[in-house]
Design a protein around this motif. Structure first.
Motif, PDB file in Angstrom:
ATOM      1  N   VAL A  68       7.801  11.135  -2.017  1.00  0.00           N
ATOM      2  CA  VAL A  68       6.502  11.020  -1.352  1.00  0.00           C
ATOM      3  C   VAL A  68       6.694  10.527   0.082  1.00  0.00           C
ATOM      4  N   SER A  69       5.961  11.104   1.015  1.00  0.00           N
ATOM      5  CA  SER A  69       5.925  10.610   2.393  1.00  0.00           C
ATOM      6  C   SER A  69       4.490  10.206   2.729  1.00  0.00           C
ATOM      7  N   ASP A  70       4.319   9.524   3.864  1.00  0.00           N
ATOM      8  CA  ASP A  70       2.988   9.050   4.245  1.00  0.00           C
ATOM      9  C   ASP A  70       1.967  10.181   4.286  1.00  0.00           C
ATOM     10  N   ARG A  71       2.372  11.310   4.786  1.00  0.00           N
ATOM     11  CA  ARG A  71       1.408  12.400   4.965  1.00  0.00           C
ATOM     12  C   ARG A  71       0.984  13.044   3.640  1.00  0.00           C
ATOM     13  N   ASN A  72       1.760  12.755   2.551  1.00  0.00           N
ATOM     14  CA  ASN A  72       1.386  13.308   1.247  1.00  0.00           C
ATOM     15  C   ASN A  72       0.241  12.538   0.606  1.00  0.00           C
ATOM     16  N   GLY A 122      -8.175  -3.455  -4.870  1.00  0.00           N
ATOM     17  CA  GLY A 122      -7.182  -4.455  -4.512  1.00  0.00           C
ATOM     18  C   GLY A 122      -5.904  -3.774  -4.079  1.00  0.00           C
ATOM     19  N   GLN A 123      -5.274  -4.299  -3.034  1.00  0.00           N
ATOM     20  CA  GLN A 123      -3.991  -3.758  -2.604  1.00  0.00           C
ATOM     21  C   GLN A 123      -3.069  -4.906  -2.219  1.00  0.00           C
ATOM     22  N   LEU A 135      -6.408  -0.734  -8.312  1.00  0.00           N
ATOM     23  CA  LEU A 135      -5.305  -1.538  -7.807  1.00  0.00           C
ATOM     24  C   LEU A 135      -4.199  -0.657  -7.246  1.00  0.00           C
ATOM     25  N   VAL A 136      -3.696  -1.041  -6.055  1.00  0.00           N
ATOM     26  CA  VAL A 136      -2.555  -0.366  -5.440  1.00  0.00           C
ATOM     27  C   VAL A 136      -1.512  -1.421  -5.114  1.00  0.00           C
ATOM     28  N   ALA A 184      -1.737   1.503   2.653  1.00  0.00           N
ATOM     29  CA  ALA A 184      -3.108   1.499   3.171  1.00  0.00           C
ATOM     30  C   ALA A 184      -3.795   2.837   2.901  1.00  0.00           C
ATOM     31  N   ARG A 185      -3.060   3.936   3.038  1.00  0.00           N
ATOM     32  CA  ARG A 185      -3.649   5.263   2.803  1.00  0.00           C
ATOM     33  C   ARG A 185      -4.016   5.427   1.325  1.00  0.00           C
TER      34      ARG A 185
END
Length: 589
Positions: free
Chosen positions: A583-587, A497-498, A534-535, A483-484
């Motif tokens: 990679v982490s969410d905060r990155n 698009g995701q 796109l993700v 989502a991020r």
């Protein structure tokens, strides 16, 4: 061997851990025997295989084993109606297993080709007692396979466009199985093509072009030369029209193309009766009878409003030498034709069929006749390449006013791609100066070279443009990370698009109400004309099962908690322009 052979099929929707391309993979388990002696093998192949399939196999590399034969047969089945250039690999992961990986455009067609190729290979390697039963079953199956390949594999124009797209790095997708509509590019950059026509063509213009009577009316209402013709629903009306116009005339189906059912230069009422019956088989009760226009047939191709090329088309003929029969001269002419152009569909071998025999008979000739030195013998009345006509590029010769005429007709039919068939004795002179006529407007025009295919592709994807949407693939990351990443792209692109294997969003709107595989979800976004970026979220298990979700992406992000084996790391680096590990969410912002 047959009783103990077991086959498992797997579909990979993208580059994968087995082969670097989307493929259907057949894993064959069982005892594997060496190739029989060559003379025995050739005899069995001739007994088992249909003639056209045997001919394709004879052109392939040497067959050294059961799995090589099965792979060659499967690839040949895919190529029954033209070479597609699919990649094929054979692997031996263990002594009792072979893998055959075959590239595809249509999963069902390729799976069917693999299944059938394996069945034929088993028939070759099985005992004589079992072979008869297997051949009976294959004889019933083969027509279905042949038809499936014709319906589901690319036609010759699509094959040429796909080759041009691959050279340029433009991705290609079937829009639906069997529709013969292909999408070049992704999301908002996608362009749908049916043969040489595309989704920018107006339905109204395509409808008018399909009706030769209506299209002629519009050409003349625009102020350009058309033909005198009328519609005949019976032979009596056809004869009345011919008497009104005067012989020679042309008889053709009202709404067919590619020369189907057409007879030109009809000189007598008896010939018109035969020509009417021929055309009536293709378009019952709606036969066009038109006044013959003197001159040569020219195809003027307009793309995106501009004349792209022109070719002069002539009916096939042979020239006598006083020694050889017409049949022998035809064989010599076929041998001189480019094998590559015939395989690509740009020209055809000359075939002695009923139409050719009847055409010769009207000249009191048969294929046994020996024409004198220098005497040209016409073999057909029409110039279509699909029936053996010859083609010469005449782009540089086209008079500027003829060029403007072609562009005006395409513009007012509202066709992005249009082939205007123009009869004239001299394409270098203006349509206003000499007798001439536009005889047809084609909304799905043929092409005659690789250069023509490249020109069509470049009209939508200029050189250097690949038509790919910006894309990020997250591997092993959380839903929050997905989502991020989508939110970050939304700052730069109007509609993002995701998707992962549970939820699919496009511009914030949900897709798929039930369960769907991740490849199906990705395809839905790639085909949507509003998708600007796109993700994709994917797990390593899904990569192993389905392959990488895109053949190329801009960025791959690997979760910091994920330890990937070296083969999967290589696969990701192969598909991603940039890879960031750990990679982490905060990155992600």
């Amino acid at each position: 061997m047959a009783e103990t052979t077991h086959v498992d099929f797997k579909v990979f929707d993208g580059p994968n851990l087995l082969v670097p391309y989307a493929a259907v993979v057949a894993e064959v388990s069982g005892p594997f025997i060496s190739r029989p002696p060559p003379e025995y093998f050739d005899h069995i192949l001739a007994e088992v295989l249909p003639g056209e399939l045997a001919a394709l196999i004879s052109q392939s590399q040497a067959i050294t084993s059961f799995e090589h034969l099965a792979a060659a047969l499967a690839n040949a089945l895919q190529d029954l109606h033209g070479a597609n250039g699919y990649s094929v690999q054979i692997q031996q992961p263990m002594a009792t297993m072979r893998r055959i990986a075959l590239g595809y455009h249509d999963v069902q067609a390729t799976t069917l080709a693999l299944q059938t190729g394996l069945e034929y290979a088993i028939a070759v390697y099985t005992t004589a007692a079992d072979r008869a039963t297997r051949l009976q079953n294959l004889a019933k199956l083969y027509p279905q396979v042949n038809m499936a390949m014709r319906l589901r594999q690319p036609d010759y124009i699509a094959r040429a466009l796909i080759r041009a797209a691959h050279k340029q790095g433009v991705p290609v997708y079937p829009v639906t199985s069997g529709s013969r509509v292909w999408q070049y590019g992704q999301g908002q950059f996608g362009q749908q093509f049916f043969e040489a026509a595309n989704h920018h063509d107006a339905l109204t213009g395509a409808r008018i072009a399909r009706d030769k009577f209506e299209s002629n009316q519009l050409v003349m209402r625009l102020g350009f030369p058309g033909v005198k013709h009328g519609i005949a629903n019976n032979i009596q009306t056809a004869l009345q029209l011919a008497r009104q116009f005067g012989f020679p005339v042309v008889a053709k189906p009202l709404n067919r193309g590619k020369g189907m059912g057409v007879t030109a230069h009809v000189m007598t009422e008896a010939d018109l009766v035969r020509a009417f019956e021929k055309a009536n088989r293709y378009s019952p009760g709606t036969i066009l009878v038109e006044q013959h226009v003197q001159g040569d047939d020219h195809r003027l191709m307009v793309l995106d409003g501009k004349l792209a090329w022109g070719v002069q088309r002539k009916p096939p003929q042979v020239t006598g030498d006083g020694l050889h029969t017409i049949a022998e001269l035809i064989s010599m002419a076929n041998a001189a034709r480019s094998t590559a152009d015939v395989a690509a569909g740009y020209t055809s071998r000359l075939e002695v069929d009923t139409d050719m025999q009847e055409h010769l008979a009207r000249k009191n000739l048969t294929t046994a006749h020996r024409p004198a030195q220098g005497v040209a013998v016409s073999l057909r009345s029409i110039a279509n390449a699909s029936t053996g006509g010859t083609v010469r590029d005449c782009t540089a010769d086209i008079h500027p006013e003829n060029r403007e005429m072609a562009e005006a007709i395409a513009r007012n039919f509202h066709l992005d791609a249009a082939g205007i068939d123009f009869m004239t004795s001299d394409i270098r002179r203006s349509w206003r100066e000499i007798p001439c006529a536009v005889i047809e407007v084609n909304q799905t025009p043929a092409i005659f070279s690789e250069q023509h295919a490249a020109a069509i592709l470049h009209s939508k994807f200029p050189p250097g443009i690949t038509g790919r949407t910006p894309s990020i693939v997250l591997i092993g990351c959380t839903a929050q990370a997905l989502a991020r990443a989508a939110a970050a792209l939304q700052k730069h692109y109007p509609c993002v698009g995701q998707t992962d294997n549970t939820i699919t969003l496009l511009g914030g709107h949900l897709r798929f109400s039930g369960t769907a595989t991740l490849p199906a979800r990705v395809t839905a976004l790639l085909l949507d004309a509003s998708c600007a970026a796109l993700v994709i979220g994917i797990t390593r298990e899904e990569i192993a099962r389905h392959g990488f979700p895109l053949d190329r992406c801009d960025l791959a992000l690997i979760a910091d908690s994920l330890n990937l084996a070296e083969p999967m790391q290589r696969l990701i680096w192969q598909c991603a322009a940039t890879v960031i590990d750990g990679v982490s969410d905060r990155n992600i912002n």
